[in-house]
Design an enzyme around this catalytic site. Sequence first.
Site, PDB file in Angstrom:
ATOM      1  CG  ASN A  35      22.509  54.520  25.895  1.00 28.75           C
ATOM      2  OD1 ASN A  35      23.060  54.883  26.488  1.00 28.75           O
ATOM      3  ND2 ASN A  35      21.062  53.594  27.162  1.00 28.75           N
ATOM      4  CE  LYS A  80      27.797  41.561  33.574  1.00 28.23           C
ATOM      5  NZ  LYS A  80      26.443  41.288  32.499  1.00 28.23           N
ATOM      6  N   GLY A 114      27.215  43.432  38.928  1.00 26.60           N
ATOM      7  CA  GLY A 114      26.982  42.455  38.845  1.00 26.60           C
ATOM      8  C   GLY A 114      27.813  40.939  38.732  1.00 26.60           C
ATOM      9  CE1 TYR A 153      67.156  27.058  37.978  1.00 27.45           C
ATOM     10  CE2 TYR A 153      68.534  26.282  39.389  1.00 27.45           C
ATOM     11  CZ  TYR A 153      67.414  27.338  39.167  1.00 27.45           C
ATOM     12  OH  TYR A 153      66.812  28.260  40.154  1.00 27.45           O
ATOM     13  CB  ALA A 165      82.646  16.544  32.069  1.00 25.58           C
ATOM     14  CE1 TYR A 172      65.609  27.524  49.516  1.00 26.73           C
ATOM     15  CE2 TYR A 172      64.538  25.379  48.831  1.00 26.73           C
ATOM     16  CZ  TYR A 172      64.043  26.368  49.415  1.00 26.73           C
ATOM     17  OH  TYR A 172      63.559  26.439  50.544  1.00 26.73           O
ATOM     18  CD  GLN A 228      23.799  48.253  43.828  1.00 25.73           C
ATOM     19  OE1 GLN A 228      24.205  47.883  42.439  1.00 25.73           O
ATOM     20  NE2 GLN A 228      22.918  49.131  42.511  1.00 25.73           N
ATOM     21  NE  ARG A 254      21.707  36.734  30.452  1.00 29.79           N
ATOM     22  CZ  ARG A 254      21.437  38.033  29.617  1.00 29.79           C
ATOM     23  NH1 ARG A 254      21.640  37.408  28.548  1.00 29.79           N
ATOM     24  NH2 ARG A 254      21.851  38.754  29.203  1.00 29.79           N
ATOM     25  CB  THR A 288      22.159  50.948  36.153  1.00 34.11           C
ATOM     26  OG1 THR A 288      20.410  51.801  35.947  1.00 34.11           O
ATOM     27  CG2 THR A 288      22.348  49.870  35.688  1.00 34.11           C
TER      28      THR A 288
END
Length: 454
Positions: free
Chosen positions: A170, A22, A11, A362, A419, A383, A75, A15, A81
Site C-alpha cells: 500500500n 515534517k 505530522g 562592483y 585611474a 547607495y 486538524q 524522529r 489519518t
Amino acid sequence: MKTGCVILAGGAGTRMKSERPKVLAEVLCKPMLGWVLDACGKFGFDKTVVVTGFKTELTEAYINSRNEGILTALQKEQKGTGDAVKCAAELIADMDAVCVLNGDAPFIDCETLKSSLAYHTENGAEVTVITAEIVQPQGYGRIIRKNGEFSAIREQKDCSPEEAEISEVNSGAYWFSGKKLLETLPKLSTNNAAGEYYLTDCVELMDKRVAYKSDNSDIVLGANTRKALFELNTIARNAVIEKHMDNGVSFISTDGIIIGTDVEIGCDTTVMPNTVILGSTKIGKGCNIGANCHIENCVIGDNVTFDNVHAYDSVVEENVKIGPFAHLRPGTTIRTGVKIGNFVEIKNSDIGMNTCAAHLTYVGDSDVGRGVNFGCGSITANYDGINKYRTKIGDHAFIGSNTNLIAPVEIGANATTAAGSTVTKNVPENALFVERGATRVKENWEKNFKRKKK
C-alpha cells in the site's frame, strides 16, 4: 467529473528531531510537500486542500508562498489519518472523486494519479488503493489479492509467513468516491492500540474496492528520520542527473552536484563537480558550468562558461565567460560576449555586449553600454545610506582602475575616466575625466625615521 485532493500534512516528525513540520523537510532543496503539490498541479485537480496540524503557520506560509490557490484545513488534535480527512469534509462534499495523498511521500507522480483515476472510474469503484511492487516490503501494508482481485490490506504485524512474502504494498494514496467517503468516515472507530481513526478502515468498510499498481515503485517512499530523508535525496538527485544525461548533458563526476527538478539544461553542456542548480533555471547548449557554482532562477544562453560563480535571478546571454569567484545578484542581465573575471559583483544591472570587467569590480544599479572596459578596482557607489541611484555608462567607455562612480552619474560614449578618479558629475562623450588631489611629497618624513629606528 469534479476531482479534489486531500493532502495529509499535519505530522510533527518527532524522529526528525526538528522544530518544523515534517512535510517541510527538503528533498533537493524543495519541501516534500512541494513535490506533492507539484504533482497535483500537473494533474489539475479542481480543488486541493492541505490538512495541517503541527505548527500550522509554517506549513500555511509555504503554501501561500506558491500562490496556487491551495486551501488549508486544520486538524487541531492528532487523532489519526481518518480524522485528518474528516477535516476536509467541505471539499469532499463538492467532489465526485477525491484523492488522498501523504505530504511526506514526495515521489507521487502525475501519470500515476491519472492512470489510477481512470482505473477507479472504469471499475465503478468506491475506493481505489494505489499500490506498488517493491523489493523490500518490510514495514509496509501488504496487498492481499484473491484470484487476482484486491481483497484487503494486511499490516506487517498481522501478516502470515506467506503474506509477508508479498511484494505489492500500500502506498498510502487512494481514490475515493466523494459521496461514499463522507458516508463512511463517521463509521470509523478508535478501537485500536493507538486510539486513532485510521483511513485504512474506510477501505475495509467499502464494498466496491480495487487496487491499482503503479509502475513507479518510488511512490511508497517517505521519510520519518533524517537517514530516510537522506536516502530520498540520494534517489532524487541520481534520478535528475540521469534524466539530464539522457538529454545530452555531460558529467565528468557527479560529486557534490545537486540539480533541482525544474531545471532545464541543453545538450552538450557539461556540469562540473560541486555545482548546485536550483529553481526555474534554464541553461543553453554547449555550456561549461562549474566547478563550485551555485545558480538559482537564472536563464543562461548557449556557449556560456561559469567558473566558481554564484548567480541568482539573472539573465546571461550567449558566448559569455564569467569567473572565477564572481557574483551575479538579482536583476542582472549580461549581454552577448561579456567577460566577467575574478572577484566581480554585478547587481540589478544591464551589462552591454562585449563589455569586460576583468577583476575586483562592483557594478550595482547600472546600465552599461557595449564594449565598455572596467579597470581593476572600479565601483559604482549606488547607495547614499538612504536612497539608491543608477549609473549610466555609454558604449566603448573606458573606466580606469580604482574609479569611483558616484551615482546618479552618466559617462558618455567613448569617454575615459583616469585611474584613481572619483566621478561626481556627468562626463560627456569622447572626454577624459581626471580627478586627483594635488600631489605633495614630504622628504625625510620624521615618522619614517622613528619607525626605522624602532
